[in-house]
Write a protein that holds these residues in place. Structure first.
Motif, PDB file in Angstrom:
ATOM      1  N   HIS A  45       0.840  -1.158   0.122  1.00 19.24           N
ATOM      2  CA  HIS A  45       0.085  -0.086   0.093  1.00 19.24           C
ATOM      3  C   HIS A  45       0.983   1.414  -0.118  1.00 19.24           C
ATOM      4  O   HIS A  45       1.107   1.849   1.050  1.00 19.24           O
ATOM      5  CB  HIS A  45      -0.781   0.301   1.361  1.00 19.24           C
ATOM      6  N   TYR A  46       1.330   1.459  -1.185  1.00 15.71           N
ATOM      7  CA  TYR A  46       2.348   2.710  -1.221  1.00 15.71           C
ATOM      8  C   TYR A  46       2.533   2.997  -2.529  1.00 15.71           C
ATOM      9  O   TYR A  46       2.088   2.303  -3.738  1.00 15.71           O
ATOM     10  CB  TYR A  46       3.808   2.376  -0.729  1.00 15.71           C
ATOM     11  N   PHE A  47       2.944   4.458  -2.777  1.00 16.40           N
ATOM     12  CA  PHE A  47       3.136   4.883  -4.091  1.00 16.40           C
ATOM     13  C   PHE A  47       4.832   4.759  -4.389  1.00 16.40           C
ATOM     14  O   PHE A  47       5.552   4.968  -3.646  1.00 16.40           O
ATOM     15  CB  PHE A  47       2.773   6.399  -4.158  1.00 16.40           C
ATOM     16  N   ASP A  48       4.991   4.200  -5.832  1.00 15.54           N
ATOM     17  CA  ASP A  48       6.421   3.931  -5.960  1.00 15.54           C
ATOM     18  C   ASP A  48       6.886   4.628  -7.218  1.00 15.54           C
ATOM     19  O   ASP A  48       6.359   4.392  -8.356  1.00 15.54           O
ATOM     20  CB  ASP A  48       6.560   2.593  -6.353  1.00 15.54           C
ATOM     21  N   PRO A  49       7.550   5.735  -7.342  1.00 12.93           N
ATOM     22  CA  PRO A  49       8.277   6.286  -5.967  1.00 12.93           C
ATOM     23  C   PRO A  49       7.435   7.004  -5.343  1.00 12.93           C
ATOM     24  O   PRO A  49       6.271   7.637  -5.872  1.00 12.93           O
ATOM     25  CB  PRO A  49       9.356   7.328  -6.572  1.00 12.93           C
ATOM     26  N   GLY A  70      -8.135  -6.706  -3.241  1.00  8.43           N
ATOM     27  CA  GLY A  70      -9.541  -6.412  -4.213  1.00  8.43           C
ATOM     28  C   GLY A  70     -10.034  -5.111  -3.787  1.00  8.43           C
ATOM     29  O   GLY A  70     -11.226  -4.877  -4.599  1.00  8.43           O
ATOM     30  N   ASP A  71      -9.625  -4.500  -2.850  1.00  4.78           N
ATOM     31  CA  ASP A  71     -10.486  -3.352  -2.468  1.00  4.78           C
ATOM     32  C   ASP A  71     -10.120  -1.942  -3.195  1.00  4.78           C
ATOM     33  O   ASP A  71     -10.650  -0.859  -3.214  1.00  4.78           O
ATOM     34  CB  ASP A  71     -10.488  -3.021  -0.944  1.00  4.78           C
ATOM     35  N   GLY A  72      -8.967  -2.187  -4.108  1.00  2.00           N
ATOM     36  CA  GLY A  72      -8.588  -0.979  -4.936  1.00  2.00           C
ATOM     37  C   GLY A  72      -7.765   0.067  -4.186  1.00  2.00           C
ATOM     38  O   GLY A  72      -7.454   0.031  -2.871  1.00  2.00           O
ATOM     39  N   HIS A  73      -7.359   1.320  -4.976  1.00  3.59           N
ATOM     40  CA  HIS A  73      -6.570   2.350  -4.435  1.00  3.59           C
ATOM     41  C   HIS A  73      -6.890   3.485  -5.046  1.00  3.59           C
ATOM     42  O   HIS A  73      -7.705   3.479  -6.149  1.00  3.59           O
ATOM     43  CB  HIS A  73      -5.157   2.283  -4.496  1.00  3.59           C
ATOM     44  N   THR A  74      -6.887   4.619  -4.714  1.00  2.00           N
ATOM     45  CA  THR A  74      -7.250   6.060  -5.050  1.00  2.00           C
ATOM     46  C   THR A  74      -5.890   6.911  -5.225  1.00  2.00           C
ATOM     47  O   THR A  74      -5.147   6.466  -4.373  1.00  2.00           O
ATOM     48  CB  THR A  74      -8.360   6.848  -4.667  1.00  2.00           C
ATOM     49  N   VAL A  75      -5.927   7.938  -6.113  1.00  2.00           N
ATOM     50  CA  VAL A  75      -4.961   8.671  -5.955  1.00  2.00           C
ATOM     51  C   VAL A  75      -5.697  10.168  -6.048  1.00  2.00           C
ATOM     52  O   VAL A  75      -6.475  10.621  -6.747  1.00  2.00           O
ATOM     53  CB  VAL A  75      -4.269   8.670  -7.591  1.00  2.00           C
ATOM     54  N   THR A  76      -5.515  10.893  -4.876  1.00  2.00           N
ATOM     55  CA  THR A  76      -6.452  11.784  -4.512  1.00  2.00           C
ATOM     56  C   THR A  76      -5.645  13.151  -3.686  1.00  2.00           C
ATOM     57  O   THR A  76      -4.855  12.957  -2.952  1.00  2.00           O
ATOM     58  CB  THR A  76      -7.461  11.360  -3.451  1.00  2.00           C
ATOM     59  N   CYS A 121      -4.087   8.078  -0.755  1.00  2.00           N
ATOM     60  CA  CYS A 121      -5.160   6.879  -1.090  1.00  2.00           C
ATOM     61  C   CYS A 121      -6.238   6.978  -0.022  1.00  2.00           C
ATOM     62  O   CYS A 121      -6.095   6.958   1.269  1.00  2.00           O
ATOM     63  CB  CYS A 121      -4.589   5.573  -1.172  1.00  2.00           C
ATOM     64  N   THR A 122      -7.417   7.179  -0.624  1.00  2.00           N
ATOM     65  CA  THR A 122      -8.522   7.246   0.326  1.00  2.00           C
ATOM     66  C   THR A 122      -8.786   6.302   1.333  1.00  2.00           C
ATOM     67  O   THR A 122      -9.195   6.150   2.370  1.00  2.00           O
ATOM     68  CB  THR A 122     -10.024   7.626  -0.291  1.00  2.00           C
ATOM     69  N   LEU A 123      -8.321   4.814   0.677  1.00  2.00           N
ATOM     70  CA  LEU A 123      -8.743   3.808   1.647  1.00  2.00           C
ATOM     71  C   LEU A 123      -7.287   3.550   2.624  1.00  2.00           C
ATOM     72  O   LEU A 123      -7.591   2.490   3.622  1.00  2.00           O
ATOM     73  CB  LEU A 123      -8.677   2.518   0.523  1.00  2.00           C
ATOM     74  N   HIS A 124      -6.319   3.848   2.333  1.00  2.00           N
ATOM     75  CA  HIS A 124      -5.216   3.608   3.173  1.00  2.00           C
ATOM     76  C   HIS A 124      -4.259   4.510   3.428  1.00  2.00           C
ATOM     77  O   HIS A 124      -3.052   4.495   3.768  1.00  2.00           O
ATOM     78  CB  HIS A 124      -4.200   2.578   1.967  1.00  2.00           C
ATOM     79  N   GLU A 125      -5.000   5.840   3.681  1.00  2.00           N
ATOM     80  CA  GLU A 125      -3.898   7.049   4.162  1.00  2.00           C
ATOM     81  C   GLU A 125      -3.626   6.672   5.542  1.00  2.00           C
ATOM     82  O   GLU A 125      -2.272   7.144   5.781  1.00  2.00           O
ATOM     83  CB  GLU A 125      -5.001   8.192   4.136  1.00  2.00           C
ATOM     84  N   GLN A 126      -4.269   5.950   6.315  1.00  2.00           N
ATOM     85  CA  GLN A 126      -3.838   5.847   7.628  1.00  2.00           C
ATOM     86  C   GLN A 126      -2.679   4.726   7.682  1.00  2.00           C
ATOM     87  O   GLN A 126      -1.881   4.557   8.777  1.00  2.00           O
ATOM     88  CB  GLN A 126      -4.992   5.170   8.527  1.00  2.00           C
ATOM     89  N   GLN A 127      -2.509   3.977   6.727  1.00  2.00           N
ATOM     90  CA  GLN A 127      -1.371   3.353   6.394  1.00  2.00           C
ATOM     91  C   GLN A 127       0.024   3.827   5.948  1.00  2.00           C
ATOM     92  O   GLN A 127       0.659   2.927   5.811  1.00  2.00           O
ATOM     93  CB  GLN A 127      -2.013   1.769   5.795  1.00  2.00           C
ATOM     94  N   GLY A 128      -0.307   5.267   5.768  1.00  2.00           N
ATOM     95  CA  GLY A 128       0.727   5.829   5.176  1.00  2.00           C
ATOM     96  C   GLY A 128       1.020   5.715   3.806  1.00  2.00           C
ATOM     97  O   GLY A 128       2.071   6.092   2.930  1.00  2.00           O
ATOM     98  N   MET A 129      -0.303   5.611   3.043  1.00  2.00           N
ATOM     99  CA  MET A 129      -0.264   5.634   1.581  1.00  2.00           C
ATOM    100  C   MET A 129      -0.384   6.981   0.748  1.00  2.00           C
ATOM    101  O   MET A 129      -1.409   7.405   0.774  1.00  2.00           O
ATOM    102  CB  MET A 129      -1.192   4.514   0.960  1.00  2.00           C
ATOM    103  N   ALA A 151       1.315   7.479  10.342  1.00  2.00           N
ATOM    104  CA  ALA A 151       1.979   6.338   9.290  1.00  2.00           C
ATOM    105  C   ALA A 151       2.745   7.262   7.967  1.00  2.00           C
ATOM    106  O   ALA A 151       3.687   7.024   7.579  1.00  2.00           O
ATOM    107  CB  ALA A 151       1.218   5.250   9.023  1.00  2.00           C
ATOM    108  N   ALA A 152       1.761   8.317   7.548  1.00  2.00           N
ATOM    109  CA  ALA A 152       1.904   9.060   6.579  1.00  2.00           C
ATOM    110  C   ALA A 152       3.162  10.143   6.788  1.00  2.00           C
ATOM    111  O   ALA A 152       3.905  10.343   5.739  1.00  2.00           O
ATOM    112  CB  ALA A 152       0.791  10.002   6.046  1.00  2.00           C
ATOM    113  N   GLN A 153       3.194  10.519   8.024  1.00  2.00           N
ATOM    114  CA  GLN A 153       4.281  11.552   8.461  1.00  2.00           C
ATOM    115  C   GLN A 153       5.615  10.805   8.118  1.00  2.00           C
ATOM    116  O   GLN A 153       6.589  11.404   7.564  1.00  2.00           O
ATOM    117  CB  GLN A 153       4.327  12.045   9.793  1.00  2.00           C
ATOM    118  N   SER A 154       5.692   9.401   8.350  1.00  2.00           N
ATOM    119  CA  SER A 154       7.106   8.742   8.163  1.00  2.00           C
ATOM    120  C   SER A 154       7.381   8.355   6.933  1.00  2.00           C
ATOM    121  O   SER A 154       8.370   7.992   6.390  1.00  2.00           O
ATOM    122  CB  SER A 154       7.121   7.822   9.375  1.00  2.00           C
TER     123      SER A 154
END
Ligand SMILES: [Cu+2]
Length: 257
Positions: A45-49, A70-76, A121-129, A151-154
Protein backbone atom coordinates in the motif's frame (compact mmCIF):
# COMPACT_ATOMS: atom_id res chain seq x y z
CA UNK A 1 44.87 41.27 -57.58
CA UNK A 2 45.09 38.35 -55.12
CA UNK A 3 43.98 40.68 -52.34
CA UNK A 4 40.90 41.68 -54.33
CA UNK A 5 40.04 38.06 -54.95
CA UNK A 6 40.39 37.24 -51.26
CA UNK A 7 38.19 40.22 -50.36
CA UNK A 8 35.59 39.19 -52.92
CA UNK A 9 35.60 35.61 -51.63
CA UNK A 10 35.13 36.86 -48.06
CA UNK A 11 32.25 39.12 -49.14
CA UNK A 12 30.56 36.27 -50.99
CA UNK A 13 31.01 34.02 -47.92
CA UNK A 14 29.39 36.61 -45.65
CA UNK A 15 26.45 37.12 -48.02
CA UNK A 16 25.92 33.38 -48.47
CA UNK A 17 26.15 32.91 -44.69
CA UNK A 18 23.56 35.61 -44.04
CA UNK A 19 21.31 34.18 -46.72
CA UNK A 20 21.55 30.67 -45.25
CA UNK A 21 20.83 32.02 -41.77
CA UNK A 22 17.84 33.97 -43.04
CA UNK A 23 16.53 31.05 -45.06
CA UNK A 24 17.24 28.56 -42.31
CA UNK A 25 15.39 30.53 -39.63
CA UNK A 26 11.79 29.82 -40.51
CA UNK A 27 12.40 26.27 -41.70
CA UNK A 28 14.24 25.15 -38.58
CA UNK A 29 12.17 22.66 -36.60
CA UNK A 30 10.40 24.18 -33.63
CA UNK A 31 12.38 23.65 -30.46
CA UNK A 32 9.20 22.65 -28.67
CA UNK A 33 9.56 21.41 -25.15
CA UNK A 34 8.53 17.78 -24.94
CA UNK A 35 6.17 16.94 -22.16
CA UNK A 36 7.84 14.41 -19.94
CA UNK A 37 5.76 11.52 -18.68
CA UNK A 38 6.48 10.28 -15.16
CA UNK A 39 4.78 7.10 -14.01
CA UNK A 40 4.10 6.43 -10.34
CA UNK A 41 3.11 2.83 -9.68
CA UNK A 42 0.22 2.30 -7.30
CA UNK A 43 0.96 -0.69 -5.10
CA UNK A 44 -0.21 -2.44 -1.87
CA UNK A 45 0.00 0.00 0.00
CA UNK A 46 2.36 2.64 -1.26
CA UNK A 47 3.16 4.85 -4.22
CA UNK A 48 6.37 3.99 -6.09
CA UNK A 49 8.20 6.31 -6.12
CA UNK A 50 6.58 8.17 -3.19
CA UNK A 51 7.80 11.56 -4.38
CA UNK A 52 8.86 13.49 -7.47
CA UNK A 53 10.32 16.86 -8.32
CA UNK A 54 8.94 17.91 -11.72
CA UNK A 55 8.51 21.02 -13.87
CA UNK A 56 5.30 22.79 -14.86
CA UNK A 57 3.67 21.00 -17.84
CA UNK A 58 5.12 17.62 -16.87
CA UNK A 59 2.57 14.79 -16.84
CA UNK A 60 2.31 12.28 -14.03
CA UNK A 61 0.47 9.03 -14.68
CA UNK A 62 -0.43 6.72 -11.81
CA UNK A 63 -0.75 3.09 -12.87
CA UNK A 64 -2.36 0.43 -10.69
CA UNK A 65 0.12 -2.44 -10.29
CA UNK A 66 -1.15 -4.28 -7.22
CA UNK A 67 -4.56 -4.90 -5.73
CA UNK A 68 -4.20 -8.13 -3.76
CA UNK A 69 -7.11 -7.44 -1.41
CA UNK A 70 -9.37 -6.36 -4.24
CA UNK A 71 -10.45 -3.19 -2.45
CA UNK A 72 -8.53 -0.99 -4.89
CA UNK A 73 -6.69 2.30 -4.40
CA UNK A 74 -7.24 5.95 -5.20
CA UNK A 75 -4.96 8.86 -6.05
CA UNK A 76 -6.49 11.88 -4.37
CA UNK A 77 -5.20 15.40 -3.75
CA UNK A 78 -5.27 16.84 -0.25
CA UNK A 79 -8.01 19.41 -0.72
CA UNK A 80 -11.11 20.62 1.14
CA UNK A 81 -13.24 19.14 -1.67
CA UNK A 82 -11.95 15.74 -0.50
CA UNK A 83 -12.64 16.48 3.19
CA UNK A 84 -8.99 17.12 3.84
CA UNK A 85 -6.86 20.18 4.58
CA UNK A 86 -5.42 22.00 1.58
CA UNK A 87 -1.97 20.55 0.82
CA UNK A 88 -1.68 21.61 -2.82
CA UNK A 89 -1.02 25.17 -4.06
CA UNK A 90 -3.93 27.57 -3.64
CA UNK A 91 -5.71 27.79 -6.99
CA UNK A 92 -4.40 24.44 -8.27
CA UNK A 93 -7.01 22.05 -9.63
CA UNK A 94 -7.60 19.20 -7.16
CA UNK A 95 -7.81 15.67 -8.53
CA UNK A 96 -9.29 12.36 -7.53
CA UNK A 97 -8.83 9.23 -9.60
CA UNK A 98 -11.82 7.50 -8.09
CA UNK A 99 -11.47 3.85 -7.14
CA UNK A 100 -8.91 2.02 -9.28
CA UNK A 101 -9.36 -1.75 -9.19
CA UNK A 102 -8.15 -3.14 -12.54
CA UNK A 103 -4.42 -3.82 -12.86
CA UNK A 104 -3.06 -1.47 -15.50
CA UNK A 105 -5.78 1.13 -14.88
CA UNK A 106 -4.29 4.60 -14.89
CA UNK A 107 -4.98 8.18 -13.96
CA UNK A 108 -3.15 11.15 -15.41
CA UNK A 109 -2.62 14.74 -14.26
CA UNK A 110 -0.62 17.60 -15.77
CA UNK A 111 0.91 19.90 -13.17
CA UNK A 112 0.48 23.53 -14.14
CA UNK A 113 1.14 25.62 -11.04
CA UNK A 114 4.44 25.53 -9.15
CA UNK A 115 4.36 24.39 -5.56
CA UNK A 116 4.07 21.30 -3.40
CA UNK A 117 1.27 18.80 -3.96
CA UNK A 118 0.49 16.14 -1.37
CA UNK A 119 -1.90 13.34 -2.21
CA UNK A 120 -3.20 10.15 -0.65
CA UNK A 121 -5.16 6.96 -1.17
CA UNK A 122 -8.59 7.40 0.44
CA UNK A 123 -8.58 3.74 1.54
CA UNK A 124 -5.08 3.50 2.95
CA UNK A 125 -4.10 6.97 4.10
CA UNK A 126 -3.92 5.74 7.71
CA UNK A 127 -1.42 3.09 6.58
CA UNK A 128 0.84 5.78 5.18
CA UNK A 129 -0.21 5.51 1.53
CA UNK A 130 0.63 9.10 0.59
CA UNK A 131 2.79 10.86 -1.97
CA UNK A 132 4.30 14.25 -2.65
CA UNK A 133 5.13 16.08 -5.86
CA UNK A 134 7.14 19.28 -6.01
CA UNK A 135 6.54 21.35 -9.12
CA UNK A 136 9.08 23.95 -10.20
CA UNK A 137 11.48 23.64 -7.27
CA UNK A 138 11.09 23.80 -3.51
CA UNK A 139 8.28 25.97 -2.23
CA UNK A 140 8.59 28.74 0.27
CA UNK A 141 7.40 28.35 2.94
CA UNK A 142 7.99 24.61 2.88
CA UNK A 143 5.06 22.52 4.04
CA UNK A 144 5.72 20.16 6.89
CA UNK A 145 4.55 16.67 7.61
CA UNK A 146 2.30 18.04 10.37
CA UNK A 147 -1.39 17.37 9.92
CA UNK A 148 -0.84 14.03 8.18
CA UNK A 149 -1.70 10.70 9.86
CA UNK A 150 1.25 9.33 11.85
CA UNK A 151 2.10 6.58 9.33
CA UNK A 152 1.97 9.11 6.51
CA UNK A 153 4.32 11.49 8.32
CA UNK A 154 7.05 8.87 8.23
CA UNK A 155 6.41 7.66 4.68
CA UNK A 156 6.10 10.99 2.85
CA UNK A 157 9.44 12.25 1.46
CA UNK A 158 10.61 15.58 2.85
CA UNK A 159 11.14 18.66 0.69
CA UNK A 160 14.88 18.34 1.36
CA UNK A 161 14.95 14.72 0.18
CA UNK A 162 13.01 15.55 -2.98
CA UNK A 163 15.25 18.53 -3.71
CA UNK A 164 18.38 16.39 -3.50
CA UNK A 165 19.74 13.13 -4.86
CA UNK A 166 16.82 11.10 -3.48
CA UNK A 167 14.45 13.18 -5.58
CA UNK A 168 16.63 12.70 -8.65
CA UNK A 169 16.65 8.94 -8.17
CA UNK A 170 12.86 8.94 -7.73
CA UNK A 171 12.55 11.03 -10.91
CA UNK A 172 14.76 8.61 -12.84
CA UNK A 173 12.66 5.64 -11.68
CA UNK A 174 9.44 7.40 -12.70
CA UNK A 175 10.89 8.45 -16.08
CA UNK A 176 11.89 4.85 -16.83
CA UNK A 177 8.42 3.70 -15.82
CA UNK A 178 7.12 6.45 -18.09
CA UNK A 179 9.13 5.06 -21.00
CA UNK A 180 7.62 1.62 -20.40
CA UNK A 181 4.15 3.20 -20.20
CA UNK A 182 4.58 5.19 -23.44
CA UNK A 183 5.82 2.11 -25.26
CA UNK A 184 2.80 0.21 -23.93
CA UNK A 185 0.57 2.93 -25.41
CA UNK A 186 2.26 2.38 -28.82
CA UNK A 187 3.97 5.77 -28.43
CA UNK A 188 7.38 4.32 -29.21
CA UNK A 189 8.75 7.55 -30.71
CA UNK A 190 7.89 9.49 -27.56
CA UNK A 191 9.32 6.70 -25.41
CA UNK A 192 12.58 6.81 -27.35
CA UNK A 193 12.72 10.60 -27.13
CA UNK A 194 12.21 10.50 -23.37
CA UNK A 195 14.94 7.88 -23.02
CA UNK A 196 17.40 9.85 -25.16
CA UNK A 197 16.65 13.09 -23.30
CA UNK A 198 17.33 11.23 -20.07
CA UNK A 199 20.55 9.74 -21.46
CA UNK A 200 21.57 13.23 -22.60
CA UNK A 201 21.49 14.74 -19.12
CA UNK A 202 22.49 11.60 -17.23
CA UNK A 203 26.27 12.09 -17.32
CA UNK A 204 26.14 15.27 -15.26
CA UNK A 205 23.42 14.08 -12.88
CA UNK A 206 23.61 13.29 -9.20
CA UNK A 207 22.14 9.89 -10.10
CA UNK A 208 25.22 9.10 -12.22
CA UNK A 209 27.48 10.12 -9.33
CA UNK A 210 25.52 8.00 -6.87
CA UNK A 211 25.65 4.97 -9.21
CA UNK A 212 29.38 5.51 -9.77
CA UNK A 213 29.92 5.50 -6.02
CA UNK A 214 28.34 2.03 -5.93
CA UNK A 215 30.45 0.95 -8.90
CA UNK A 216 27.40 0.27 -11.10
CA UNK A 217 27.28 3.35 -13.31
CA UNK A 218 28.55 1.61 -16.44
CA UNK A 219 26.23 -1.31 -15.79
CA UNK A 220 23.30 1.12 -15.60
CA UNK A 221 24.34 2.90 -18.80
CA UNK A 222 24.62 -0.38 -20.67
CA UNK A 223 21.14 -1.35 -19.44
CA UNK A 224 19.86 1.96 -20.85
CA UNK A 225 21.56 1.12 -24.16
CA UNK A 226 19.86 -2.27 -24.20
CA UNK A 227 16.53 -0.54 -23.62
CA UNK A 228 17.26 1.94 -26.41
CA UNK A 229 18.10 -0.86 -28.84
CA UNK A 230 14.91 -2.74 -27.94
CA UNK A 231 12.77 0.38 -28.39
CA UNK A 232 14.48 1.21 -31.69
CA UNK A 233 13.61 -2.14 -33.19
CA UNK A 234 10.12 -2.28 -31.73
CA UNK A 235 10.75 -5.24 -29.44
CA UNK A 236 7.75 -6.90 -27.77
CA UNK A 237 6.41 -5.43 -24.58
CA UNK A 238 7.70 -8.19 -22.30
CA UNK A 239 11.29 -7.56 -23.42
CA UNK A 240 10.92 -3.82 -22.81
CA UNK A 241 9.45 -4.40 -19.36
CA UNK A 242 12.36 -6.65 -18.48
CA UNK A 243 14.91 -4.06 -19.67
CA UNK A 244 13.21 -1.32 -17.67
CA UNK A 245 13.12 -3.60 -14.61
CA UNK A 246 16.86 -4.27 -14.96
CA UNK A 247 17.69 -0.56 -15.10
CA UNK A 248 15.29 0.24 -12.27
CA UNK A 249 16.78 -2.41 -10.01
CA UNK A 250 20.06 -0.45 -9.82
CA UNK A 251 18.14 2.74 -8.97
CA UNK A 252 15.98 0.99 -6.38
CA UNK A 253 19.16 -0.19 -4.66
CA UNK A 254 20.20 3.48 -4.28
CA UNK A 255 16.98 4.35 -2.46
CA UNK A 256 17.66 1.62 0.10
CA UNK A 257 21.15 2.82 1.08
CU1 LIG B 1 -4.72 2.33 -1.30
Amino acid sequence: MERWLALLAALVAVIVGMLLFWLGGPTRPNMEITQRVFVVEVRDHYFDPPGLSVLPNDRVVWVLKENAQGDGHTVTAYHPSQDRPLRIPAGARPWNSGLMTQIGQSYSYVFALPGVYDYFCTLHEQQGMVGRIIVGGAANPSPTEQGLPAAAQSSIPTIEELSGVVGEVFNAIALLQGIEYLAGQSQTALALRQLRDFQGVFAQSAVAAALAKQGVREQFESRLSVLEALLSRGAPRAALEQAVAHAKALLDALTKL
